[in-house]
Design a protein around this motif. Sequence first.
Motif, PDB file in Angstrom:
ATOM      1  N   SER A  29      18.664  14.680  33.743  1.00 21.67           N
ATOM      2  CA  SER A  29      18.488  14.272  32.347  1.00 21.67           C
ATOM      3  C   SER A  29      18.398  12.751  32.229  1.00 21.67           C
ATOM      4  CB  SER A  29      19.652  14.791  31.499  1.00 21.67           C
ATOM      5  OG  SER A  29      19.749  16.195  31.562  1.00 21.67           O
ATOM      6  N   GLU A  33      15.248   9.920  31.207  1.00 18.99           N
ATOM      7  CA  GLU A  33      15.439   9.196  29.943  1.00 18.99           C
ATOM      8  C   GLU A  33      15.196   7.703  30.158  1.00 18.99           C
ATOM      9  OE1 GLU A  33      16.931   8.971  25.797  1.00 18.99           O
ATOM     10  OE2 GLU A  33      15.642  10.159  27.074  1.00 18.99           O
ATOM     11  N   ALA A  93      19.484  12.127  26.199  1.00 16.48           N
ATOM     12  CA  ALA A  93      18.927  12.620  27.454  1.00 16.48           C
ATOM     13  C   ALA A  93      18.952  14.142  27.537  1.00 16.48           C
ATOM     14  CB  ALA A  93      19.687  12.016  28.629  1.00 16.48           C
ATOM     15  N   VAL A  94      20.090  14.763  27.179  1.00 17.84           N
ATOM     16  CA  VAL A  94      20.171  16.220  27.303  1.00 17.84           C
ATOM     17  C   VAL A  94      19.346  16.923  26.236  1.00 17.84           C
ATOM     18  CG1 VAL A  94      22.413  16.131  28.444  1.00 17.84           C
ATOM     19  CG2 VAL A  94      22.325  16.373  25.961  1.00 17.84           C
ATOM     20  N   GLN A  97      16.057  18.075  27.368  1.00 17.67           N
ATOM     21  CA  GLN A  97      16.018  19.144  28.368  1.00 17.67           C
ATOM     22  C   GLN A  97      16.045  20.540  27.735  1.00 17.67           C
ATOM     23  OE1 GLN A  97      15.602  18.476  31.688  1.00 17.67           O
ATOM     24  NE2 GLN A  97      15.448  16.338  31.002  1.00 17.67           N
TER      25      GLN A  97
END
Length: 255
Positions: A29, A33, A93-94, A97
């Motif tokens: 992740s 990013e 970042a997550v 995903q």
Amino acid sequence: MRLFLSFWLEGEEFQLDYRRVILAFLKKSMAEEFDGKLYDRYFKNNHFRDYGFAVLFDKPVFEGGKIFVKGKGLKVILSADDRERTGLFLYGAVLKQRGINFPLPLENSMVLERVMPVNSAEIKEERLLCSFLTGGGLVLRDHDKASNRDRYFTYRDEGFKSMFDIVIHNQLERAGFSEQASESVNFKAVDCKKAVVKHYSNLIDTTLGIFVLEGDRSCLQYLYNAGMGSRNGFGFGLFNVISQLREGEENENID
């Protein structure tokens, strides 16, 4: 900041050393990013980690060196200190995903379905009644450079208090807290137990259960956010606050 991540598994089989899977997901992740500019900050050269996580499986069965996740789901509580915006970076970042297939060992895979912020405790007292999150626990590691060997201390071991002081005070001072504030933090086991868990190729001793944590409020807030102890960035050391104890309330809440 605390986040609640909900994953769906394609199959039931999951490796026993599950923390390294979640760490690999976080690495992926962060690598994707901001063009990977933050990856080195969190994952290179044994960098100090100001975040932690805990993993909860849906109807797990531990058998034959594997975890069979009968509910085919897992949840991750991801927590971070926000003074360096780590929580915001991880959140962004997550989120990217979601819906993307993440391959796993044992011919399995997982997909992140939801990411939700959850309420975090605001520490207002200098004494807390706490409990470690399931599957985590307190890790206190003493590394002997001469022999390159590790020893892990639990609440039952002689020398636990000294090792707690060394590990936690060092963690807090590295995070920017003063020596006086760091040295104010103390741990008292209330209803704890020892657990042996697999971490990569090693078996390590941890402390689980209910405890009292006391000290400078800002230090307690940091440990709550980032996780407490050695290996906090590897899925250990996160805890919940059961109650915040005022002067004279400790015995009433513990009893």
